[in-house]
Scaffold this active site. Structure first.
Site, PDB file in Angstrom:
ATOM      1  N   CYS A 136      30.691  44.492  56.973  1.00 14.29           N
ATOM      2  CA  CYS A 136      31.605  45.470  56.372  1.00 14.29           C
ATOM      3  C   CYS A 136      30.841  46.769  56.166  1.00 14.29           C
ATOM      4  O   CYS A 136      29.620  46.830  56.367  1.00 14.29           O
ATOM      5  CB  CYS A 136      32.159  44.937  55.052  1.00 14.29           C
ATOM      6  SG  CYS A 136      33.611  45.846  54.448  1.00 14.29           S
ATOM      7  N   CYS A 138      31.600  48.829  53.192  1.00 22.05           N
ATOM      8  CA  CYS A 138      31.802  49.351  51.833  1.00 22.05           C
ATOM      9  C   CYS A 138      30.506  49.552  51.061  1.00 22.05           C
ATOM     10  O   CYS A 138      30.398  50.472  50.246  1.00 22.05           O
ATOM     11  CB  CYS A 138      32.760  48.454  51.057  1.00 22.05           C
ATOM     12  SG  CYS A 138      32.183  46.759  50.806  1.00 22.05           S
ATOM     13  N   CYS A 146      35.996  50.462  52.941  1.00 21.38           N
ATOM     14  CA  CYS A 146      35.524  49.543  53.983  1.00 21.38           C
ATOM     15  C   CYS A 146      35.655  50.106  55.392  1.00 21.38           C
ATOM     16  O   CYS A 146      35.476  49.367  56.367  1.00 21.38           O
ATOM     17  CB  CYS A 146      36.290  48.222  53.885  1.00 21.38           C
ATOM     18  SG  CYS A 146      36.074  47.381  52.297  1.00 21.38           S
ATOM     19  N   LYS A 211      42.137  37.941  52.575  1.00 20.70           N
ATOM     20  CA  LYS A 211      41.379  38.545  51.481  1.00 20.70           C
ATOM     21  C   LYS A 211      42.333  39.373  50.631  1.00 20.70           C
ATOM     22  O   LYS A 211      42.855  40.400  51.072  1.00 20.70           O
ATOM     23  CB  LYS A 211      40.245  39.417  52.038  1.00 20.70           C
ATOM     24  CG  LYS A 211      39.371  40.059  50.959  1.00 20.70           C
ATOM     25  CD  LYS A 211      38.264  40.871  51.614  1.00 20.70           C
ATOM     26  CE  LYS A 211      37.368  41.541  50.587  1.00 20.70           C
ATOM     27  NZ  LYS A 211      36.308  42.354  51.222  1.00 20.70           N
ATOM     28  N   ARG A 221      31.338  44.344  42.677  1.00 23.94           N
ATOM     29  CA  ARG A 221      31.200  45.780  42.916  1.00 23.94           C
ATOM     30  C   ARG A 221      30.040  46.363  42.125  1.00 23.94           C
ATOM     31  O   ARG A 221      29.413  47.330  42.546  1.00 23.94           O
ATOM     32  CB  ARG A 221      32.516  46.481  42.611  1.00 23.94           C
ATOM     33  CG  ARG A 221      33.580  46.127  43.647  1.00 23.94           C
ATOM     34  CD  ARG A 221      34.953  46.607  43.313  1.00 23.94           C
ATOM     35  NE  ARG A 221      35.903  46.160  44.332  1.00 23.94           N
ATOM     36  CZ  ARG A 221      37.205  46.261  44.230  1.00 23.94           C
ATOM     37  NH1 ARG A 221      37.738  46.819  43.159  1.00 23.94           N
ATOM     38  NH2 ARG A 221      37.985  45.804  45.200  1.00 23.94           N
ATOM     39  N   ARG A 233      41.794  49.463  47.262  1.00 27.60           N
ATOM     40  CA  ARG A 233      41.802  48.862  48.598  1.00 27.60           C
ATOM     41  C   ARG A 233      43.104  48.143  48.915  1.00 27.60           C
ATOM     42  O   ARG A 233      43.161  47.327  49.829  1.00 27.60           O
ATOM     43  CB  ARG A 233      40.609  47.905  48.728  1.00 27.60           C
ATOM     44  CG  ARG A 233      39.276  48.637  48.599  1.00 27.60           C
ATOM     45  CD  ARG A 233      38.085  47.713  48.785  1.00 27.60           C
ATOM     46  NE  ARG A 233      36.856  48.495  48.716  1.00 27.60           N
ATOM     47  CZ  ARG A 233      35.762  48.136  48.045  1.00 27.60           C
ATOM     48  NH1 ARG A 233      35.745  46.994  47.385  1.00 27.60           N
ATOM     49  NH2 ARG A 233      34.691  48.903  48.034  1.00 27.60           N
ATOM     50  N   GLU A 249      48.183  36.620  58.708  1.00 29.76           N
ATOM     51  CA  GLU A 249      46.837  37.174  58.861  1.00 29.76           C
ATOM     52  C   GLU A 249      45.900  36.139  59.485  1.00 29.76           C
ATOM     53  O   GLU A 249      45.116  36.452  60.388  1.00 29.76           O
ATOM     54  CB  GLU A 249      46.288  37.605  57.494  1.00 29.76           C
ATOM     55  CG  GLU A 249      46.895  38.886  56.941  1.00 29.76           C
ATOM     56  CD  GLU A 249      46.263  40.127  57.552  1.00 29.76           C
ATOM     57  OE1 GLU A 249      45.473  40.000  58.507  1.00 29.76           O
ATOM     58  OE2 GLU A 249      46.558  41.236  57.072  1.00 29.76           O
ATOM     59  N   LYS A 264      39.953  34.296  50.219  1.00 30.82           N
ATOM     60  CA  LYS A 264      39.201  34.912  49.127  1.00 30.82           C
ATOM     61  C   LYS A 264      40.162  35.659  48.206  1.00 30.82           C
ATOM     62  O   LYS A 264      40.964  36.454  48.714  1.00 30.82           O
ATOM     63  CB  LYS A 264      38.166  35.885  49.713  1.00 30.82           C
ATOM     64  CG  LYS A 264      37.299  36.599  48.680  1.00 30.82           C
ATOM     65  CD  LYS A 264      36.364  37.589  49.353  1.00 30.82           C
ATOM     66  CE  LYS A 264      35.500  38.294  48.315  1.00 30.82           C
ATOM     67  NZ  LYS A 264      34.628  39.320  48.903  1.00 30.82           N
ATOM     68  N   SER A 290      32.915  36.609  42.442  1.00 32.80           N
ATOM     69  CA  SER A 290      32.130  37.048  41.297  1.00 32.80           C
ATOM     70  C   SER A 290      32.874  36.941  39.974  1.00 32.80           C
ATOM     71  O   SER A 290      32.298  36.549  38.960  1.00 32.80           O
ATOM     72  CB  SER A 290      31.672  38.489  41.525  1.00 32.80           C
ATOM     73  OG  SER A 290      32.787  39.365  41.653  1.00 32.80           O
ATOM     74  N   TYR A 329      28.234  31.562  44.045  1.00 32.51           N
ATOM     75  CA  TYR A 329      27.010  31.967  43.378  1.00 32.51           C
ATOM     76  C   TYR A 329      26.419  30.823  42.563  1.00 32.51           C
ATOM     77  O   TYR A 329      25.290  30.921  42.075  1.00 32.51           O
ATOM     78  CB  TYR A 329      27.288  33.164  42.465  1.00 32.51           C
ATOM     79  CG  TYR A 329      27.894  34.332  43.209  1.00 32.51           C
ATOM     80  CD1 TYR A 329      27.085  35.221  43.917  1.00 32.51           C
ATOM     81  CD2 TYR A 329      29.275  34.536  43.243  1.00 32.51           C
ATOM     82  CE1 TYR A 329      27.638  36.280  44.622  1.00 32.51           C
ATOM     83  CE2 TYR A 329      29.833  35.585  43.946  1.00 32.51           C
ATOM     84  CZ  TYR A 329      29.010  36.458  44.644  1.00 32.51           C
ATOM     85  OH  TYR A 329      29.562  37.495  45.356  1.00 32.51           O
TER      86      TYR A 329
END
Length: 341
Positions: A136, A138, A146, A211, A221, A233, A249, A264, A290, A329
């Protein structure tokens, strides 16, 4: 005259005996039995651990909204990758924080960019490591969007060439999988063509096919320094209420050559994970993002939940919904917990 129900002197009636023969609790009475009949298995082989790599040396900067997650310079990153591999983690996902940014995100496709260098460093550590590169712009654009921006609008077709260049540079550095996340129409086809023409036909594409424009990306971010300088976005990421559009999609990316389809975020969209799993015959990934991580950590810090049990329950739920791959994570914590079983 109504007859009274027949009763047996020495035991229950036939009807009640039948009911008592059906006891689901028999298969729950001990952990070995529960493990024997467990329908969904969570394994370290299912998990991928994200990293945020930054310039410098000796840098280990904790992300304030993501306790336990750090921006790492290459030397610190190498140590963390080696440790993760020793724990049994086999896959990593790389994000980069460049030294400088510009309007077209040139750091994303620089052959000596931060992610390209991280890929080469990780490859030295473990030959069997699965290296996934986020593809990407971004993190590399001065405006935080992006793609290429013209008159305040993100330009889809102009961005495709830059995404393709980024993917080729990542493959050349040694990435096993490139993961386009820009949500530009046609990005998978453009990347597949560029990879094939550049001699990287074996490099796989994990598409961020579904997404959503989610509120759960805030901590990321901060970690990646990638918040948009203006607007948002929602003109290219998906509208959260839409499910049929998600399958459209995914269908487009599947037709364009995606090897893996991603949803996501994960837990707010488990219905979408299930729908994609049932529709397509390629592996499905889900990103435990996140904001999901931050909520788990915050609740645990307050003592409101048992973090270890909650973590395994969340990851198992994502797996049960149909995800073959879970990007999280929490992979290290999961590795420790799974090792105790």
């Amino acid at each position: 005259m109504r007859r009274s129900p027949e009763r047996t002197i020495n035991g229950p009636s036939e009807e009640s005996s039948l009911k008592l023969r059906l006891r689901p609790r028999r298969l729950r009475r001990s952990e070995p039995i529960r493990a024997l009949v467990r329908e969904t298995q969570l394994s370290l082989d299912d998990l991928a651990l994200p990293f945020f790599v930054c310039p410098g040396s000796g840098v280990r900067r904790e992300v304030q909204s993501m306790p336990g997650v750090f921006n790492l310079s290459l030397d610190e990153f190498a140590r963390e990758v080696a440790s993760a591999r020793e724990m049994g983690i086999r896959a990593i996902l790389l994000f980069g924080l460049p030294e400088t940014k510009d309007e077209v995100g040139s750091g994303a496709y620089d052959p000596d960019g931060i992610v390209q260098r991280a890929i080469r460093e990780a490859r030295k550590i473990a030959s069997d490591l699965i290296i996934i590169a986020d593809t990407c712009l971004c993190e590399y654009t001065s405006h935080g969007h992006c793609g290429v921006v013209r008159d305040g609008a993100v330009m889809n077709d102009e961005t495709l060439e830059l995404l393709a260049r980024t993917a080729v540079s990542q493959a050349a550095a040694g990435a096993d999988i490139v993961a386009p996340s820009a949500m530009m129409d046609g990005q998978v086809a453009a990347i597949r063509e560029a990879l094939d023409q550049s001699g990287f036909a074996e490099t796989a594409i994990m598409s961020y096919a579904v997404k959503y424009a989610s509120a759960f990306y805030g901590p990321f971010r901060e970690a990646a320094a990638s918040a948009p300088a203006f607007g948002d976005r929602r003109t290219y990421q998906m509208d959260p209420p839409n499910a049929r559009e998600a399958l459209r999609e995914a269908e487009l990316d599947y037709a364009e050559g995606a090897d893996i389809l991603m949803v996501k975020p994960a837990t707010p969209y488990l219905d979408i994970v299930r729908a994609v799993r049932e529709r397509f015959d390629v592996p499905v990934a889900a990103y435990h993002v996140s904001g999901e991580y931050a909520m788990l950590k915050a609740a645990a810090a307050k003592g409101w939940i048992d973090e270890e049990r909650a973590l395994l329950e969340i990851l198992t739920g994502i797996r049960r919904a149909g995800a073959d791959i879970i990007i999280t994570y929490c992979a290290r914590e999961a590795a420790r917990l799974l090792a105790r079983r």
